[in-house]
Design a protein around this motif. Sequence first.
Motif, PDB file in Angstrom:
ATOM      1  N   PHE A 229       0.831  -1.197   0.000  1.00  0.00           N
ATOM      2  CA  PHE A 229       0.000   0.000   0.000  1.00  0.00           C
ATOM      3  C   PHE A 229       0.871   1.254   0.000  1.00  0.00           C
ATOM      4  O   PHE A 229       0.604   2.209  -0.741  1.00  0.00           O
ATOM      5  N   SER A 230       1.929   1.240   0.790  1.00  0.00           N
ATOM      6  CA  SER A 230       2.835   2.378   0.843  1.00  0.00           C
ATOM      7  C   SER A 230       3.514   2.611  -0.507  1.00  0.00           C
ATOM      8  O   SER A 230       3.604   3.750  -0.981  1.00  0.00           O
ATOM      9  N   MET A 231       3.982   1.540  -1.146  1.00  0.00           N
ATOM     10  CA  MET A 231       4.634   1.679  -2.448  1.00  0.00           C
ATOM     11  C   MET A 231       3.673   2.225  -3.494  1.00  0.00           C
ATOM     12  O   MET A 231       4.049   3.069  -4.318  1.00  0.00           O
ATOM     13  N   ALA A 232       2.433   1.763  -3.465  1.00  0.00           N
ATOM     14  CA  ALA A 232       1.439   2.240  -4.431  1.00  0.00           C
ATOM     15  C   ALA A 232       1.158   3.724  -4.254  1.00  0.00           C
ATOM     16  O   ALA A 232       1.034   4.478  -5.228  1.00  0.00           O
ATOM     17  N   MET A 233       1.072   4.165  -3.007  1.00  0.00           N
ATOM     18  CA  MET A 233       0.796   5.579  -2.763  1.00  0.00           C
ATOM     19  C   MET A 233       1.990   6.461  -3.121  1.00  0.00           C
ATOM     20  O   MET A 233       1.813   7.596  -3.568  1.00  0.00           O
ATOM     21  N   TRP A 234       3.211   5.943  -2.944  1.00  0.00           N
ATOM     22  CA  TRP A 234       4.377   6.686  -3.426  1.00  0.00           C
ATOM     23  C   TRP A 234       4.301   6.864  -4.940  1.00  0.00           C
ATOM     24  O   TRP A 234       4.580   7.940  -5.481  1.00  0.00           O
ATOM     25  N   MET A 235       3.933   5.806  -5.633  1.00  0.00           N
ATOM     26  CA  MET A 235       3.816   5.883  -7.091  1.00  0.00           C
ATOM     27  C   MET A 235       2.754   6.904  -7.494  1.00  0.00           C
ATOM     28  O   MET A 235       2.955   7.705  -8.419  1.00  0.00           O
ATOM     29  N   GLY A 347      -2.752  10.986  -4.396  1.00  0.00           N
ATOM     30  CA  GLY A 347      -1.324  10.972  -4.079  1.00  0.00           C
ATOM     31  C   GLY A 347      -0.945  12.050  -3.077  1.00  0.00           C
ATOM     32  O   GLY A 347      -0.177  11.797  -2.141  1.00  0.00           O
ATOM     33  N   LEU A 348      -1.490  13.254  -3.257  1.00  0.00           N
ATOM     34  CA  LEU A 348      -1.187  14.331  -2.324  1.00  0.00           C
ATOM     35  C   LEU A 348      -1.767  14.055  -0.933  1.00  0.00           C
ATOM     36  O   LEU A 348      -1.130  14.346   0.092  1.00  0.00           O
TER      37      LEU A 348
END
Length: 477
Positions: A229-235, A347-348
């Motif tokens: 989930f963290s990686m997806a939100m960084w993307m 994302g923001l």
Amino acid sequence: MYNAHDFALLLARFQFAFTVGVHIIFPAFSIGLAAYLAVLEGLWLKTGRAVFLDLYRYWIKVFSIVFGMGVVSGLVMSYEFGTNWSVFSKKAGPITGVLLSYEVMTAFFLEAGFLGVMLFGMNKVGRGLHFAATCCVSVGTLISMTWILASNSWMQTPRGYTIDPATGRFMPADWLAIIFNPSFPFRLVHMGLAAFLSVAFVVGATGAWHLLGARRRGEIASEPVRVMFSMAMWMAAIVAPIQILAGDAHGLNTLKHQPVKIAAMEGDWESEGRAPELLFGIPNMKTEHTDYAVRVPLLGSLILTHSLDGKVPGMKDFPRDQRPPSPVIFFSFRIMVAMGMLMMLIGLWSLWLRRTSALFTTPAFHRVALCMAPAGFLALLCGWVTTEVGRQPWTVYGLLRTSDSISPVALSSMAFSMTAFVVVYVIVFGSGLGILVRLLAHPPHEGEHDASAAHASDILGARMHPAVIDPSSGEGA
């Protein structure tokens, strides 16, 4: 009045749109997911953290099914070029046929050659070789996208050709000009970013689903769930703003080379400077007016030309028989932009929650992320509709009309094949999507990396027919 030829043309266009619309989802998914798998395996090798291998094991099952569905859906279109669009294939084949052959030689062979190692070789070859296989598959999907977009972009902005006066065929004169035609770089970047964003929101939605599930059970979500989930939100936070900038650059390029497409997208009928932006309206092709228009003064010129005094084209500047259907692309373009803005806002929002250490503990955000699962694919499909319908009435822009590209196929045959396609696609790909949903409904577990190769094969074999994942069975992206 419409005649049988007109209806046959309409059905042929709809059939190709339907098959391409279904197909494009799977290559985009494969492109983004293959890159994600390469990143996960690279992080595992670099850090030694088992969580990355857990996620790799989890998502490679999804990739195998998506890749297989991309193979099946892509094979159909090559036959349609011959059955429905034989005149186009004959005239443009010396260019588009060669570019698609390059795709087979440089991309499909690369993907097929390493796919088996990637899927089943984790415990059979060295770590470095397996990582190389994953990277080769990922690079293969990107190369495949490159050749397809080179071909399609040439149809949008043809360059580097001559026309044989005896046959009317397009003959290559400069391959570099053909491949690197004016719209190609912009479309390549835009499509690549769209694929990455689409997968990011699927991964993010999957993580959000399991975060919400853990919360309902009064548990703490597992580390693999939190990491993906963290990686997806960084993307989302990084790529969505870049995608909007890439889209803006693509728009400027389109204004230069296909101004009538921009006029139809914007619903503008009169060419004017200091033009307003139409937020909403219903373009009327008969009255040459956009009804119920909601305008923002000056914004149209600012967005399209980056100047308040910039001149925006109108559809009345072009003959009636050279105008694309404005109502279709007017709304498809706005849906695409809306999805892009929503993805950027997500994302923001994730950055704000990350700053307050609430990324994994805010159920409202998780519910929104879950609802955004199809956002990237919806934006991609709307962007494709805008691009392709906006090219009408041409197959090769300004040179070969769509009405002159169709095969002499009877209306009854076209209607039968269209009906058969819809029925078969709903059954086959509906079943495939059902399998994907069932796979994603189960969270990745810590220790999933301990599964043996045999166990991994059993999992895959239980969920798909072996022929679907046979690397030699056909095309992937």
